[in-house]
Design a protein around this motif. Structure first.
Motif, PDB file in Angstrom:
ATOM      1  N   UNK A 254       9.510 135.226 -12.415  1.00 29.29           N
ATOM      2  CA  UNK A 254       9.034 134.169 -13.865  1.00 29.29           C
ATOM      3  C   UNK A 254       9.568 134.483 -15.081  1.00 29.29           C
ATOM      4  N   UNK A 255      10.040 133.715 -15.624  1.00 34.46           N
ATOM      5  CA  UNK A 255      10.369 134.099 -17.051  1.00 34.46           C
ATOM      6  C   UNK A 255      12.100 133.982 -17.364  1.00 34.46           C
ATOM      7  N   UNK A 256      12.481 134.590 -18.307  1.00 37.12           N
ATOM      8  CA  UNK A 256      13.662 134.408 -18.488  1.00 37.12           C
ATOM      9  C   UNK A 256      14.794 134.922 -17.203  1.00 37.12           C
ATOM     10  N   UNK A 257      15.771 134.238 -17.097  1.00 38.16           N
ATOM     11  CA  UNK A 257      16.468 134.908 -15.963  1.00 38.16           C
ATOM     12  C   UNK A 257      16.380 134.661 -14.920  1.00 38.16           C
ATOM     13  N   UNK A 258      15.111 133.873 -14.353  1.00 38.62           N
ATOM     14  CA  UNK A 258      14.697 133.410 -13.037  1.00 38.62           C
ATOM     15  C   UNK A 258      14.828 132.005 -12.801  1.00 38.62           C
ATOM     16  N   UNK A 265      21.518 133.524  -4.405  1.00 40.19           N
ATOM     17  CA  UNK A 265      22.660 133.690  -5.426  1.00 40.19           C
ATOM     18  C   UNK A 265      23.683 135.172  -4.790  1.00 40.19           C
ATOM     19  N   UNK A 266      22.640 136.031  -4.329  1.00 43.40           N
ATOM     20  CA  UNK A 266      23.592 137.132  -3.729  1.00 43.40           C
ATOM     21  C   UNK A 266      24.100 136.799  -2.483  1.00 43.40           C
ATOM     22  N   UNK A 267      23.687 135.904  -1.711  1.00 40.37           N
ATOM     23  CA  UNK A 267      24.318 135.270  -0.483  1.00 40.37           C
ATOM     24  C   UNK A 267      25.644 134.494  -0.644  1.00 40.37           C
ATOM     25  N   UNK A 268      25.511 133.727  -1.786  1.00 43.60           N
ATOM     26  CA  UNK A 268      26.698 132.912  -2.405  1.00 43.60           C
ATOM     27  C   UNK A 268      27.761 134.047  -2.792  1.00 43.60           C
ATOM     28  N   UNK A 269      27.348 135.271  -3.067  1.00 42.24           N
ATOM     29  CA  UNK A 269      28.422 136.196  -3.682  1.00 42.24           C
ATOM     30  C   UNK A 269      29.196 137.005  -2.237  1.00 42.24           C
ATOM     31  N   UNK A 299      12.791 129.100   3.068  1.00 40.64           N
ATOM     32  CA  UNK A 299      13.227 129.801   4.457  1.00 40.64           C
ATOM     33  C   UNK A 299      14.394 128.992   4.865  1.00 40.64           C
ATOM     34  N   UNK A 300      14.073 127.609   4.757  1.00 39.86           N
ATOM     35  CA  UNK A 300      15.082 126.705   5.256  1.00 39.86           C
ATOM     36  C   UNK A 300      16.501 126.673   4.680  1.00 39.86           C
ATOM     37  N   UNK A 301      16.514 126.859   3.319  1.00 42.96           N
ATOM     38  CA  UNK A 301      17.363 127.004   2.437  1.00 42.96           C
ATOM     39  C   UNK A 301      18.394 128.230   2.689  1.00 42.96           C
ATOM     40  N   UNK A 302      17.670 129.443   2.933  1.00 43.64           N
ATOM     41  CA  UNK A 302      18.431 130.730   3.252  1.00 43.64           C
ATOM     42  C   UNK A 302      18.995 130.816   4.707  1.00 43.64           C
ATOM     43  N   UNK A 303      18.340 130.263   5.590  1.00 43.17           N
ATOM     44  CA  UNK A 303      18.722 129.914   6.926  1.00 43.17           C
ATOM     45  C   UNK A 303      19.973 128.997   6.794  1.00 43.17           C
ATOM     46  N   UNK A 304      20.057 127.826   6.228  1.00 42.85           N
ATOM     47  CA  UNK A 304      21.293 127.238   5.987  1.00 42.85           C
ATOM     48  C   UNK A 304      22.351 127.926   5.410  1.00 42.85           C
ATOM     49  N   UNK A 305      22.205 128.720   4.641  1.00 40.36           N
ATOM     50  CA  UNK A 305      23.380 129.544   4.109  1.00 40.36           C
ATOM     51  C   UNK A 305      23.841 130.541   4.877  1.00 40.36           C
ATOM     52  N   UNK A 368      33.016 142.236   1.872  1.00 39.71           N
ATOM     53  CA  UNK A 368      33.689 141.351   0.747  1.00 39.71           C
ATOM     54  C   UNK A 368      32.307 140.841   0.078  1.00 39.71           C
ATOM     55  N   UNK A 369      32.082 141.633  -1.145  1.00 41.85           N
ATOM     56  CA  UNK A 369      30.920 141.138  -2.086  1.00 41.85           C
ATOM     57  C   UNK A 369      31.315 141.436  -3.214  1.00 41.85           C
ATOM     58  N   UNK A 370      31.153 140.068  -4.255  1.00 44.75           N
ATOM     59  CA  UNK A 370      31.356 140.067  -5.575  1.00 44.75           C
ATOM     60  C   UNK A 370      32.567 140.545  -5.957  1.00 44.75           C
ATOM     61  N   UNK A 371      33.649 140.265  -5.042  1.00 47.14           N
ATOM     62  CA  UNK A 371      35.389 140.486  -5.472  1.00 47.14           C
ATOM     63  C   UNK A 371      35.580 141.900  -4.888  1.00 47.14           C
TER      64      UNK A 371
END
Length: 457
Positions: A254-258, A265-269, A299-305, A368-371
């Motif tokens: 919660x708060x700035x940056x959340x 985000x990490x899985x996308x990298x 959980x479903x969103x993570x499983x889809x990824x 392969x993670x973050x380049x």
């Protein structure tokens, strides 16, 4: 209401009787020219017990509730020896969803009595009138004694958060242990999936990671602990700090940056192709996951990824305890065949209810993670892959270290290859496995819940 609903489970505590060293009475001898006479003498004052000389070493520890005593107590023994090695005038800080171990309660009380400042933060759900916690009651009573000559900074206490300590809603779910000094080590941080309970040793597969000598990291944990102890929402609940190979993530998110889900985000990298430098599997990024719980919309969103990553060629294996039916359906139905998953949950007494279960929350990535095509990185800590976790007090740490990554990945591979008997994995191995399966089906038919004994917190 400040709280999301959470299950409570009373766990069996082992009663230890501490031997007290009594002092021998002194005696007086008569004057040489007089007859000897027996005299009563006051006992000598009891010396304060000296701390052990155990210096916690840095690194990974996992326990196995199906192993021998050493394997079961690999984490709790490490915690106890560290507590017992803190000298007077130093500090111990414990943040744990639950504290229910006589061993740990006794060690913390003994530390307080030798002059250590001991402070504990936990969730009120696990110590109240309807859920009596005798160990916590004993600590609270003991911590009120011997306080008169202590400064405010050195006093001991127990605080019970109404919900998430630093947010409205959620739960106080984090698990970390801080020691200003233990043995020869200073600024000791021990964190992971392990609560301060006996259940953590005898009924769960858990992990902790120990960091020593890092004043900056210790200070950030201590800062979060001090905020938790006040049990008031903070404006900026989410914090992240980078120290070389370590990056800490303190929830509530919660708060700035959340703004976006940190795990997605990490899985996308993570890129499935192009692993180099001996990482991955035949050029494909290797991912090993141990996760207690994944369900609901998050959980479903993570499983889809994860399904997409599997279909793109990532080498994935997952061990788990409780995944939602929708999550399991997503992981089992892919263009490449099912994502390899094994349940680590055992119905030990064959009554249909799981008694022992995986409680880890880790992901180890090689590839392969973050380049970086030769990355070796691990995420571990206290956070389940659920929406509740984002609203709760949690610690997640990212570690760039090949040795750490290998230890976690190897442990997941071991659990995957050796799931406990009487679990819910497809292969029925013997007559007892069949009995376990029939017991679960019978329980469900009667309206029971095979997961009633699993405390995902």
């Amino acid at each position: 209401m400040r709280r999301l609903s959470a299950a409570t489970v009373l766990t069996t505590s082992l009663l230890l009787v501490a031997g007290l060293l009594g002092a021998l009475p002194t005696s007086a001898s008569a004057a040489p020219d007089r007859a000897r006479a027996a005299t009563a003498a006051a006992p000598a004052a009891k010396p304060k017990p000296a701390p052990l000389r155990y210096t916690p070493d840095q690194g990974v520890r996992v326990n196995n509730p199906l192993g021998d005593a050493a394997a079961r107590r690999r984490i709790i023994g490490h915690l106890l020896r560290t507590i017992q090695s803190v000298p007077g005038q130093e500090k111990i800080r414990v943040a744990s969803w639950n504290v229910r171990s006589d061993d740990i309660a006794n060690a913390l009380i003994a530390a307080h009595r030798r002059g250590v400042s001991v402070r504990v933060v936990m969730d009120r759900l696990n110590a109240n009138k309807s859920n009596v916690n005798e160990g916590v009651n004993r600590m609270q009573a003991a911590f009120k004694k011997n306080e008169a000559n202590r400064s405010a900074a050195m006093r001991s206490d127990v605080r019970k958060c109404v919900s998430s300590c630093r947010n409205r809603g959620g739960i106080a779910h984090t698990k970390f242990f801080l020691f200003s000094k233990a043995g020869k080590a200073k600024n000791v941080v021990i964190y992971g999936s392990n609560n301060a309970t006996d259940l953590a040793a005898y009924g769960q597969w858990n992990d902790v990671y120990t960091i020593t000598g890092k004043a900056g990291i210790y200070g950030e944990f201590e800062h979060v602990f001090d905020q938790m102890r006040r049990d008031k929402p903070v404006k900026q609940a989410y914090e992240s700090h980078e120290h070389g190979k370590y990056t800490s993530y303190f929830y509530p998110y919660r708060g700035k940056g959340a703004e976006a889900d940190p795990l997605l985000r990490d899985l996308d990298d993570i890129v499935c192709a192009g692993a180099t430098g001996g990482t991955g599997t035949n050029g494909r990024t290797k991912i090993r996951i141990a996760q207690t719980s994944m369900h609901g919309d998050r959980g479903k969103a993570i499983a889809e990824r994860l399904r997409t990553m599997w279909q793109r060629g990532c080498d994935i294996k997952i061990v788990y305890a409780v995944f939602g039916n929708n999550v399991l359906q997503i992981l089992r139905n892919t263009s490449r065949g099912p994502v390899p998953i094994k349940q680590i949950a055992q119905d030990f007494n064959l009554d249909g209810v799981y008694d022992r279960y995986l409680h880890m929350k880790t992901m180890a990535v090689s590839g392969h993670y973050r380049g970086n095509t030769a990355a070796q990185v691990t995420w571990n800590g206290s956070a389940n892959w659920t929406s509740v976790a984002l609203a709760s007090d949690e610690i997640v740490m990212r570690i760039f270290d090949g040795g750490v990554r290998k230890q976690y990945a190897d442990w997941v591979d071991y659990l995957y290859a050796h799931p406990p008997k009487y679990s819910n994995n497809p292969v029925v191995q013997d007559q007892m496995e069949t009995r376990s399966l029939l017991a679960r089906r019978s329980l469900v038919a009667r309206g029971g819940n095979p997961y009633a004994g699993i405390q995902v917190n």
